[in-house]
Write a protein that holds these residues in place. Structure first.
Motif, PDB file in Angstrom:
ATOM      1  N   CYS A  51      -1.581   5.953 -24.164  1.00 27.67           N
ATOM      2  CA  CYS A  51      -1.775   6.957 -23.105  1.00 27.67           C
ATOM      3  C   CYS A  51      -3.042   6.682 -22.309  1.00 27.67           C
ATOM      4  CB  CYS A  51      -1.815   8.355 -23.712  1.00 27.67           C
ATOM      5  SG  CYS A  51      -0.221   8.891 -24.333  1.00 27.67           S
ATOM      6  N   ILE A  52      -4.109   6.317 -22.997  1.00 32.26           N
ATOM      7  CA  ILE A  52      -5.366   6.006 -22.295  1.00 32.26           C
ATOM      8  C   ILE A  52      -5.179   4.800 -21.390  1.00 32.26           C
ATOM      9  CG2 ILE A  52      -7.724   5.137 -22.641  1.00 32.26           C
ATOM     10  CD1 ILE A  52      -7.899   6.980 -25.076  1.00 32.26           C
ATOM     11  N   PHE A  53      -4.476   3.781 -21.878  1.00 35.64           N
ATOM     12  CA  PHE A  53      -4.233   2.595 -21.050  1.00 35.64           C
ATOM     13  C   PHE A  53      -3.441   2.951 -19.794  1.00 35.64           C
ATOM     14  CE2 PHE A  53      -1.257  -0.702 -19.761  1.00 35.64           C
ATOM     15  CZ  PHE A  53      -2.155  -1.657 -19.315  1.00 35.64           C
ATOM     16  N   VAL A  99       0.833  -1.204   0.000  1.00 33.90           N
ATOM     17  CA  VAL A  99       0.000   0.000   0.000  1.00 33.90           C
ATOM     18  C   VAL A  99       0.867   1.253   0.000  1.00 33.90           C
ATOM     19  CG1 VAL A  99      -1.608   1.317   1.436  1.00 33.90           C
ATOM     20  CG2 VAL A  99      -2.030  -1.087   1.000  1.00 33.90           C
ATOM     21  N   LYS A 100       2.041   1.195   0.627  1.00 32.57           N
ATOM     22  CA  LYS A 100       2.938   2.355   0.647  1.00 32.57           C
ATOM     23  C   LYS A 100       3.477   2.690  -0.741  1.00 32.57           C
ATOM     24  CE  LYS A 100       4.560   1.496   5.346  1.00 32.57           C
ATOM     25  NZ  LYS A 100       5.718   1.104   6.174  1.00 32.57           N
ATOM     26  N   TYR A 101       3.608   1.690  -1.607  1.00 32.49           N
ATOM     27  CA  TYR A 101       4.182   1.908  -2.928  1.00 32.49           C
ATOM     28  C   TYR A 101       3.163   2.317  -3.987  1.00 32.49           C
ATOM     29  CZ  TYR A 101       8.586  -0.081  -1.376  1.00 32.49           C
ATOM     30  OH  TYR A 101       9.758  -0.312  -0.721  1.00 32.49           O
ATOM     31  N   VAL A 102       1.887   2.129  -3.742  1.00 32.66           N
ATOM     32  CA  VAL A 102       0.866   2.400  -4.753  1.00 32.66           C
ATOM     33  C   VAL A 102       0.880   3.855  -5.231  1.00 32.66           C
ATOM     34  CG1 VAL A 102      -1.622   2.452  -5.186  1.00 32.66           C
ATOM     35  CG2 VAL A 102      -0.585   0.449  -4.158  1.00 32.66           C
ATOM     36  N   PRO A 103       0.928   4.875  -4.353  1.00 26.28           N
ATOM     37  CA  PRO A 103       0.957   6.256  -4.857  1.00 26.28           C
ATOM     38  C   PRO A 103       2.170   6.544  -5.738  1.00 26.28           C
ATOM     39  CG  PRO A 103       0.478   6.241  -2.516  1.00 26.28           C
ATOM     40  CD  PRO A 103       0.841   4.849  -2.888  1.00 26.28           C
ATOM     41  N   LEU A 115       4.284   7.261 -11.270  1.00 26.50           N
ATOM     42  CA  LEU A 115       5.157   6.722 -12.309  1.00 26.50           C
ATOM     43  C   LEU A 115       4.372   6.428 -13.585  1.00 26.50           C
ATOM     44  CD1 LEU A 115       8.023   5.749 -12.994  1.00 26.50           C
ATOM     45  CD2 LEU A 115       7.325   3.490 -12.185  1.00 26.50           C
ATOM     46  N   CYS A 116       3.170   5.892 -13.447  1.00 28.84           N
ATOM     47  CA  CYS A 116       2.320   5.638 -14.631  1.00 28.84           C
ATOM     48  C   CYS A 116       1.973   6.946 -15.341  1.00 28.84           C
ATOM     49  CB  CYS A 116       1.047   4.898 -14.226  1.00 28.84           C
ATOM     50  SG  CYS A 116       1.283   3.152 -13.895  1.00 28.84           S
ATOM     51  N   TYR A 117       1.655   7.970 -14.578  1.00 33.99           N
ATOM     52  CA  TYR A 117       1.363   9.268 -15.192  1.00 33.99           C
ATOM     53  C   TYR A 117       2.592   9.823 -15.912  1.00 33.99           C
ATOM     54  CZ  TYR A 117      -3.106   9.594 -12.729  1.00 33.99           C
ATOM     55  OH  TYR A 117      -4.378   9.388 -12.279  1.00 33.99           O
ATOM     56  N   ALA A 118       3.759   9.676 -15.300  1.00 31.36           N
ATOM     57  CA  ALA A 118       4.985  10.170 -15.934  1.00 31.36           C
ATOM     58  C   ALA A 118       5.275   9.414 -17.224  1.00 31.36           C
ATOM     59  CB  ALA A 118       6.153  10.041 -14.962  1.00 31.36           C
ATOM     60  N   ILE A 119       5.110   8.111 -17.196  1.00 27.72           N
ATOM     61  CA  ILE A 119       5.337   7.315 -18.408  1.00 27.72           C
ATOM     62  C   ILE A 119       4.330   7.683 -19.484  1.00 27.72           C
ATOM     63  CG2 ILE A 119       5.294   4.962 -19.351  1.00 27.72           C
ATOM     64  CD1 ILE A 119       6.422   4.016 -16.649  1.00 27.72           C
ATOM     65  N   ALA A 120       3.074   7.938 -19.093  1.00 28.64           N
ATOM     66  CA  ALA A 120       2.067   8.354 -20.074  1.00 28.64           C
ATOM     67  C   ALA A 120       2.456   9.681 -20.710  1.00 28.64           C
ATOM     68  CB  ALA A 120       0.694   8.470 -19.404  1.00 28.64           C
ATOM     69  N   GLY A 121       2.992  10.603 -19.912  1.00 30.55           N
ATOM     70  CA  GLY A 121       3.441  11.880 -20.465  1.00 30.55           C
ATOM     71  C   GLY A 121       4.595  11.711 -21.434  1.00 30.55           C
ATOM     72  N   ILE A 122       5.541  10.843 -21.080  1.00 31.26           N
ATOM     73  CA  ILE A 122       6.673  10.598 -21.978  1.00 31.26           C
ATOM     74  C   ILE A 122       6.201   9.944 -23.273  1.00 31.26           C
ATOM     75  CG2 ILE A 122       8.795   9.243 -22.237  1.00 31.26           C
ATOM     76  CD1 ILE A 122       9.227   9.702 -19.203  1.00 31.26           C
ATOM     77  N   GLN A 166      -5.406   4.943 -12.619  1.00 30.39           N
ATOM     78  CA  GLN A 166      -6.646   5.162 -11.871  1.00 30.39           C
ATOM     79  C   GLN A 166      -7.133   3.880 -11.196  1.00 30.39           C
ATOM     80  OE1 GLN A 166      -8.566   8.023 -11.380  1.00 30.39           O
ATOM     81  NE2 GLN A 166      -6.736   9.060 -12.131  1.00 30.39           N
ATOM     82  N   ALA A 167      -6.935   2.738 -11.863  1.00 24.67           N
ATOM     83  CA  ALA A 167      -7.460   1.472 -11.348  1.00 24.67           C
ATOM     84  C   ALA A 167      -6.571   0.847 -10.282  1.00 24.67           C
ATOM     85  CB  ALA A 167      -7.658   0.489 -12.505  1.00 24.67           C
ATOM     86  N   LEU A 168      -5.305   1.171 -10.268  1.00 27.93           N
ATOM     87  CA  LEU A 168      -4.376   0.540  -9.327  1.00 27.93           C
ATOM     88  C   LEU A 168      -4.774   0.745  -7.857  1.00 27.93           C
ATOM     89  CD1 LEU A 168      -1.780  -1.137  -9.290  1.00 27.93           C
ATOM     90  CD2 LEU A 168      -0.530   0.998  -9.038  1.00 27.93           C
ATOM     91  N   PRO A 169      -5.076   1.967  -7.431  1.00 31.62           N
ATOM     92  CA  PRO A 169      -5.503   2.114  -6.018  1.00 31.62           C
ATOM     93  C   PRO A 169      -6.807   1.376  -5.723  1.00 31.62           C
ATOM     94  CG  PRO A 169      -4.913   4.252  -6.940  1.00 31.62           C
ATOM     95  CD  PRO A 169      -4.932   3.272  -8.061  1.00 31.62           C
TER      96      PRO A 169
END
Length: 121
Positions: A103-105, A56-60, A65-72, A111-114
């Motif tokens: 990007c959508i994925f 749970v500590k690593y989820v945020p 990281l997913c958002y950053a990868i989507a931006g890249i 969004q789904a991970l938490p």
């Protein structure tokens, strides 16, 4: 042909091999019997609870990281599409759809991970 098979079978069933098989079967069950059957699962439950708390500590961090990868992916994909459009390539629509889909994925996964781990909504 059957004589060879019969000879091999006789060799495999020799007394020496049967004793070795009996010895392995006898000692093969020892590790199974060494397990406790007390029915006390508190240690396992405690360990799973600790692991859950650590995940749970690593989820945020993984969400960010997913958002950053989507931006890249979006930036690199936009450059790739721009170059393809300037070169008048055939599959520009395909490249656009692939970049948008990726990007959508990534955003949907972030969004789904938490929710998957049952962390706040």
């Amino acid at each position: 042909m059957f004589k060879k098979i019969k000879q091999k079978f006789k060799q495999a069933c020799s007394k020496k091999n049967l004793w070795a098989l009996a010895f392995m079967l006898l000692l093969g069950g020892a590790p199974v019997m060494a397990q406790t059957t007390a029915g006390d699962y508190a240690a396992g439950t405690t360990a799973l609870t600790q692991v859950t708390e650590e995940i749970v500590k690593y989820v945020p961090i993984v969400v960010k990281l997913c958002y950053a990868i989507a931006g890249i992916v979006a930036v690199v994909g936009a450059i790739s599409v721009y170059i393809a459009m300037n070169n008048e390539e055939q599959d520009v629509k395909k490249k656009i759809m692939m970049v948008v889909g990726a990007c959508i994925f990534l955003i949907a996964a972030a969004q789904a991970l938490p929710l998957f781990f049952g962390i706040g909504g």
